[in-house]
Design a protein around this motif. Structure first.
Motif, PDB file in Angstrom:
ATOM      1  N   CYS A 109      11.354   6.800 -33.190  1.00 18.23           N
ATOM      2  CA  CYS A 109       9.986   7.176 -33.560  1.00 18.23           C
ATOM      3  C   CYS A 109       9.474   6.303 -34.694  1.00 18.23           C
ATOM      4  O   CYS A 109       8.314   5.875 -34.689  1.00 18.23           O
ATOM      5  N   ILE A 120       3.560  10.315 -31.144  1.00 19.04           N
ATOM      6  CA  ILE A 120       4.723   9.772 -31.851  1.00 19.04           C
ATOM      7  C   ILE A 120       4.801  10.340 -33.265  1.00 19.04           C
ATOM      8  O   ILE A 120       5.893  10.542 -33.789  1.00 19.04           O
ATOM      9  N   SER A 121       3.656  10.621 -33.882  1.00 17.09           N
ATOM     10  CA  SER A 121       3.657  11.232 -35.218  1.00 17.09           C
ATOM     11  C   SER A 121       4.288  12.618 -35.172  1.00 17.09           C
ATOM     12  O   SER A 121       5.109  12.964 -36.021  1.00 17.09           O
ATOM     13  N   GLN A 156      14.671   9.976 -34.465  1.00 15.26           N
ATOM     14  CA  GLN A 156      13.951   9.657 -35.702  1.00 15.26           C
ATOM     15  C   GLN A 156      13.811   8.143 -35.858  1.00 15.26           C
ATOM     16  O   GLN A 156      12.730   7.644 -36.182  1.00 15.26           O
ATOM     17  N   SER A 180      11.384  15.437 -35.550  1.00 16.70           N
ATOM     18  CA  SER A 180      12.762  14.936 -35.631  1.00 16.70           C
ATOM     19  C   SER A 180      13.263  14.928 -37.074  1.00 16.70           C
ATOM     20  O   SER A 180      14.433  15.213 -37.326  1.00 16.70           O
ATOM     21  N   TRP A 229       8.605   2.898 -33.190  1.00 12.25           N
ATOM     22  CA  TRP A 229       7.413   2.949 -32.337  1.00 12.25           C
ATOM     23  C   TRP A 229       6.156   3.214 -33.173  1.00 12.25           C
ATOM     24  O   TRP A 229       5.113   2.621 -32.939  1.00 12.25           O
ATOM     25  N   TYR A 230       6.274   4.100 -34.160  1.00  8.58           N
ATOM     26  CA  TYR A 230       5.152   4.387 -35.055  1.00  8.58           C
ATOM     27  C   TYR A 230       4.769   3.128 -35.831  1.00  8.58           C
ATOM     28  O   TYR A 230       3.597   2.783 -35.932  1.00  8.58           O
ATOM     29  N   CYS A 259       6.371  13.773 -32.881  1.00  8.01           N
ATOM     30  CA  CYS A 259       7.791  13.604 -32.567  1.00  8.01           C
ATOM     31  C   CYS A 259       8.576  13.168 -33.808  1.00  8.01           C
ATOM     32  O   CYS A 259       9.672  13.659 -34.065  1.00  8.01           O
ATOM     33  N   TYR A 260       7.998  12.262 -34.581  1.00 11.19           N
ATOM     34  CA  TYR A 260       8.644  11.753 -35.790  1.00 11.19           C
ATOM     35  C   TYR A 260       8.843  12.872 -36.812  1.00 11.19           C
ATOM     36  O   TYR A 260       9.939  13.071 -37.338  1.00 11.19           O
TER      37      TYR A 260
END
Length: 169
Positions: free
Chosen positions: A139, A101-102, A136, A108, A142-143, A104-105
């Motif tokens: 993410c 997720i990091s 974004q 994005s 979720w983060y 992906c974040y």
């Protein structure tokens, strides 16, 4: 390790030995807490205020919205470095439970900025920007949930229940 140190560590705060890793090692705990709160609040204010520029995004001028929105998200993530320090923050972001997720974040956020600044047809850039902004946002949620005990599990259960897959009574 003392009881106070273990409590501080469990909520993500550093012990005395780890203060050298913080952004400003000479700052007191209270000062770092204020730094965290100020940076976090400014980040969220920028993110929320960016929606006042949403019309300009839709009309073909994405830069004001994208810069405010992404900068707000970036500041919100950086705010925790006041408490944890850059080294511990990096370790947390790259842990097994947060690495995907990091990445992906960050992708994005970078992708949103790149698409906003690269000249292209609005018919291509607008849908791409909207997808990147939604990614974004997801993410970020979720983060953030990864730092709340049972946050992700609770969110998964809520989503299953909302979508009819909860197997309820």
């Amino acid at each position: 390790m003392g009881k106070l140190a273990s409590i501080r560590r469990s909520v993500g705060l550093e012990t005395e030995e780890e203060q050298n890793d913080s952004i400003c090692p000479k700052m007191t705990y209270s000062q770092r807490l204020y730094g965290f709160v100020c940076c976090f609040v400014v980040g969220w204010c920028l993110t929320i205020l960016s929606f006042s520029r949403f019309i300009s995004l839709v009309q073909g001028n994405p830069i004001p919205f994208v810069v405010m929105y992404t900068l707000g998200n970036f500041l919100a993530i950086l705010s925790s470095m006041f408490l944890a320090g850059p080294k511990r923050q990096w370790k947390k972001m790259t842990s097994d439970s947060r690495l995907g997720i990091s990445i992906c974040y960050v992708i994005s956020m970078v992708g949103t900025i790149v698409v906003a600044f690269v000249p292209m047809d609005i018919g291509v850039s607008l849908p791409l920007l909207l997808v990147l902004i939604i990614v974004q946002f997801c993410c970020m949620i979720w983060y953030s949930l990864s730092y709340i005990p049972y946050g992700r599990a609770t969110a998964k259960t809520c989503m299953k229940n909302m979508c009819g897959g909860g197997g309820g009574v």
